[in-house]
Structure formats: structure tokens, C-alpha cells
Design an enzyme around this catalytic site. Structure first.
Site, PDB file in Angstrom:
ATOM      1  N   CYS A  86     -20.200  34.492  90.520  1.00 20.40           N
ATOM      2  CA  CYS A  86     -20.508  35.448  91.894  1.00 20.40           C
ATOM      3  C   CYS A  86     -21.872  34.465  92.374  1.00 20.40           C
ATOM      4  O   CYS A  86     -21.770  33.355  92.350  1.00 20.40           O
ATOM      5  CB  CYS A  86     -20.947  36.604  91.401  1.00 20.40           C
ATOM      6  SG  CYS A  86     -22.406  37.073  90.752  1.00 20.40           S
ATOM      7  N   ARG A  87     -22.407  35.036  93.266  1.00 23.54           N
ATOM      8  CA  ARG A  87     -23.621  34.460  94.017  1.00 23.54           C
ATOM      9  C   ARG A  87     -24.705  34.166  92.898  1.00 23.54           C
ATOM     10  O   ARG A  87     -25.192  32.886  93.103  1.00 23.54           O
ATOM     11  CB  ARG A  87     -24.049  35.500  95.175  1.00 23.54           C
ATOM     12  CG  ARG A  87     -25.422  34.793  95.693  1.00 23.54           C
ATOM     13  CD  ARG A  87     -25.823  35.796  96.823  1.00 23.54           C
ATOM     14  NE  ARG A  87     -26.147  37.072  96.144  1.00 23.54           N
ATOM     15  CZ  ARG A  87     -26.621  38.167  96.661  1.00 23.54           C
ATOM     16  NH1 ARG A  87     -26.391  38.128  98.073  1.00 23.54           N
ATOM     17  NH2 ARG A  87     -26.882  39.148  96.188  1.00 23.54           N
TER      18      ARG A  87
END
Length: 140
Positions: A86-87
């Protein structure tokens, strides 16, 4: 007590797994907006493609209630090694936990994610993560 998933790995460890295991799959759980505007990993030199399955829906940020089913359609074999991204490594950790609970045997969280943690000025992309590790990526 052990983690409820295979554990955290660095982006470079993820790259090594993707290089050495022909069946390992990277799943990017960020939102459509992040894929389009921030960029995505580029596994073309490994002759692989990554999968895109939102953990939270864009817009609105609501939880993707069909996340497990969406992954199961794309990766039906629960012994496939899954690398979640993810981020910054938070949503992907939850995704790894959820997929492990659903029966997948080896689900890793890529710590630092794609953009990494905030630096002292609250900017991403300077501390850790896929991009900082110098791994291949492309702009949407």
C-alpha cells in the site's frame, strides 16, 4: 505470540522473492486514485504483472467488502505467496492479516509501502518504501 500473517518484509526482500519465485504475486491494495496519480510498481523486467485490488474504495475511503472475493478470483490457489503493498504499509498489513485468516498460507506485508513513512516535513518518498529503495516503478 506470532503475527497473524507471514510477517513484514522490506521492499528489497519483496523484489528478491518476486525474482526467485515464479508464482509469487504482488498485490497493490491502494486506491484507484493512488494507482493513477502516484504511480505503480513495474515488474516488467521480471516478466510479471502486479495485481490491483483496493482495500478501501475510492472515493470515500469505505472498506472494500469484497476484497477477499476479489483476490480469490485473481489468485484462486491459496498456497500462492502473496506480497501486499500500500502507500506506507498499514493497509497492506491489514490485507495480509485478512487474507491469512481467509486461508492463504503465505501473505507478507511490504513495510514502508510504495511511498514510505513521513519525513520531518511530513513528506513521503524520502524515508523508506518501494520508490526510496530504487526499485522499478512507473507513473500511471
Amino acid at each position: 505470540m506470532s503475527e497473524p500473517y507471514a510477517g513484514d518484509i522490506t521492499p528489497k526482500q519483496a523484489w528478491e522473492i518476486l525474482q526467485s519465485s515464479k508464482d509469487a504475486v504482488l498485490i497493490d491494495v491502494r486506491t484507484e486514485a493512488e494507482w493513477a496519480w502516484v504511480g505503480q510498481v513495474n515488474l516488467s523486467s521480471l516478466e510479471k504483472e502486479h495485481l490491483l485490488v483496493e482495500w478501501n474504495r475510492f472515493p470515500g475511503g469505505m472498506r472494500n467488502e469484497t476484497f477477499i472475493e476479489d483476490v480469490a478470483k485473481l489468485v484462486p490457489n491459496q498456497t500462492t505467496e502473496l506480497l501486499m503493498l500500500c502507500r506506507s504499509g498499514v493497509r497492506s498489513k491489514y490485507a495480509a492479516i485478512a487474507l491469512t485468516a481467509a486461508g492463504y498460507k503465505t501473505c507478507y506485508n511490504i513495510e514502508g509501502g510504495f511511498e514510505g513513512d513521513h519525513d520531518d516535513q511530513r513528506h513521503r518518498g524520502t524515508v523508506n518504501g518501494w520508490k526510496v529503495a530504487g526499485l522499478p516503478w512507473m507513473q500511471g
